[in-house]
Design an enzyme around this catalytic site. Structure first.
Site, short mmCIF file in Angstrom:
data_model
loop_
_atom_site.label_atom_id
_atom_site.label_comp_id
_atom_site.label_asym_id
_atom_site.label_seq_id
_atom_site.Cartn_x
_atom_site.Cartn_y
_atom_site.Cartn_z
N ASN A 12 3.65 83.16 44.34
CA ASN A 12 3.54 82.28 43.16
C ASN A 12 2.38 82.81 42.34
OD1 ASN A 12 3.17 80.29 41.29
ND2 ASN A 12 2.58 78.69 42.74
N TRP A 13 2.72 83.50 41.27
CA TRP A 13 1.66 84.16 40.48
C TRP A 13 0.91 83.17 39.58
CZ3 TRP A 13 4.47 89.26 38.51
CH2 TRP A 13 4.77 90.05 39.62
N LYS A 14 1.38 81.95 39.50
CA LYS A 14 0.75 80.91 38.65
C LYS A 14 0.56 81.46 37.23
CE LYS A 14 -1.09 78.81 42.79
NZ LYS A 14 -2.13 78.03 43.45
N HIS A 98 5.19 71.66 42.42
CA HIS A 98 3.91 72.20 42.92
C HIS A 98 2.80 71.18 42.65
CE1 HIS A 98 0.40 74.74 43.34
NE2 HIS A 98 1.16 75.57 44.03
N GLU A 100 -0.05 71.46 41.53
CA GLU A 100 -0.72 71.62 40.23
C GLU A 100 0.10 70.96 39.13
OE1 GLU A 100 -1.15 75.86 40.58
OE2 GLU A 100 -2.64 75.55 42.15
N GLU A 170 2.29 72.52 51.28
CA GLU A 170 1.03 73.05 50.75
C GLU A 170 -0.01 71.94 50.74
OE1 GLU A 170 1.90 76.77 48.17
OE2 GLU A 170 1.78 75.04 46.85
N GLY A 176 -6.12 77.61 47.08
CA GLY A 176 -7.13 78.32 46.31
C GLY A 176 -8.56 78.04 46.76
N SER A 216 -4.05 79.30 50.77
CA SER A 216 -4.97 80.34 51.24
C SER A 216 -4.38 81.21 52.35
CB SER A 216 -6.30 79.72 51.70
OG SER A 216 -6.94 79.07 50.61
N GLY A 237 -0.38 82.23 46.73
CA GLY A 237 -0.98 82.26 45.39
C GLY A 237 -1.84 83.50 45.24
N GLY A 238 -3.15 83.33 45.46
CA GLY A 238 -4.12 84.40 45.23
C GLY A 238 -3.73 85.75 45.83
P1 13P Z 1 -3.39 80.13 47.25
O1 13P Z 1 -2.62 81.08 48.14
O2 13P Z 1 -4.14 80.80 46.16
O3 13P Z 1 -4.21 79.17 48.06
O4 13P Z 1 -2.28 79.23 46.51
C1 13P Z 1 -1.30 78.63 47.24
C2 13P Z 1 -0.29 78.06 46.31
O5 13P Z 1 -0.56 77.09 45.62
C3 13P Z 1 1.02 78.71 46.24
O6 13P Z 1 1.92 77.94 45.54
#
Ligand code: 13P
Length: 258
Positions: A12-14, A98, A100, A170, A176, A216, A237-238
């Site tokens: 997930n590149w956000k 998600h 967010e 999640e 993050g 994470s 994510g990251g």
């Molecule tokens: P991180 O891997 O950066 O913690 O993000 C997880 C995430 O929200 C994937 O959708």
């Protein structure tokens, strides 16, 4: 050592990477893990990078995902994107609900449910995200929160459709932050989610649904998380923004698939 379900490792590149940068990262990922078929690997760029990433992905065994979509098929919804538009660019998956989007865009379980039904109707596989906040965990409310979110998102989904579902657990406090749920903590919630799915669709269908862990996740902790019986992949994510780190997680899944 082999796992009950085919692993899915989804990036997930956000809100990162423009269309050129996205294509470049997709190319790097494709060179590293784009030929194998034992693990499903999905990249989810921003809307503006979908087309360029799609072109790269289509020359490999990688799959394309989007990060959101609107629940209506078309019409006066300024700024929105439909499931059919995503299918037109060969997207296979769409991340829905998600945390967010729940927090910053006011997405409720009802909206997530409408989007889930619309995605399934358009042959897009929804990755439905659920997870508790730190406050909810500390108040002992994990099971209640997960149950509300899982059941709320899946109202009206048929058993036949269920095989196209993916759930992502999640924990909000792990996203993050560098804080990962321990494999045991994650497995406990994943097992609960599987039992909720079994209540909705029956054990046979529930056994086929992939439940991903997100928060994470990185190469250093992927082995231990993915080795859990009910953890069928990751939503990353990251670490998905770095080809080597992302490929390292895919390698963990490959190793555990043997
Ligand atoms: P991180 O891997 O950066 O913690 O993000 C997880 C995430 O929200 C994937 O959708």
């Amino acid at each position: 050592m082999s796992h009950a379900r085919k692993y899915l490792i989804a990036g997930n590149w956000k809100m990162n990477l423009n269309s050129a940068e996205g294509a470049e990262l997709a190319q790097d990922v494709a060179s590293l893990v784009g030929q194998q078929t034992e693990v499903s690997v999905c990249l989810s760029p921003t809307y503006t990078a979908l087309e360029s990433v799609s072109k790269v992905v289509n020359k490999s065994n990688l799959l394309l995902g989007a990060q959101n979509m609107h629940q209506e098929a078309a019409g006066a919804y300024t700024g929105e994107i439909s499931a059919e538009m995503l299918r037109h660019l060969f997207a296979s998956f769409v991340i829905l609900g998600h945390s967010e989007r729940r927090e910053y865009c006011g997405e409720t379980d009802t909206i997530v449910n409408e989007k889930t039904l619309a995605a399934l109707a358009a042959n897009l596989k929804p990755i439905v995200c659920v997870g508790e906040t730190l406050e909810e965990r500390e108040a002992g409310r994990i099971s209640e929160v997960i149950k509300t979110q899982v059941q709320g998102a899946l109202v009206g989904v048929t058993t036949a459709q269920a095989e196209n579902l993916v759930i992502a657990y999640e924990p909000v406090w792990a996203i993050g932050t560098g804080k990962t749920a321990t494999p045991e903590m994650a497995e406990a919630v994943h097992a609960e989610i599987r039992s909720l799915l079994s209540g909705l669709f029956g054990a046979e269908a529930a056994d086929k649904i992939r439940i991903l862990y997100g928060g994470s996740m990185k190469p250093e902790n992927a082995d231990d998380l993915l080795a859990q019986p009910n953890i069928d992949g990751g939503l990353i994510g990251g670490a998905a923004l770095k080809a080597n780190a992302f490929a390292g997680i895919v390698e963990s899944a490959l190793k555990l698939s043997k």
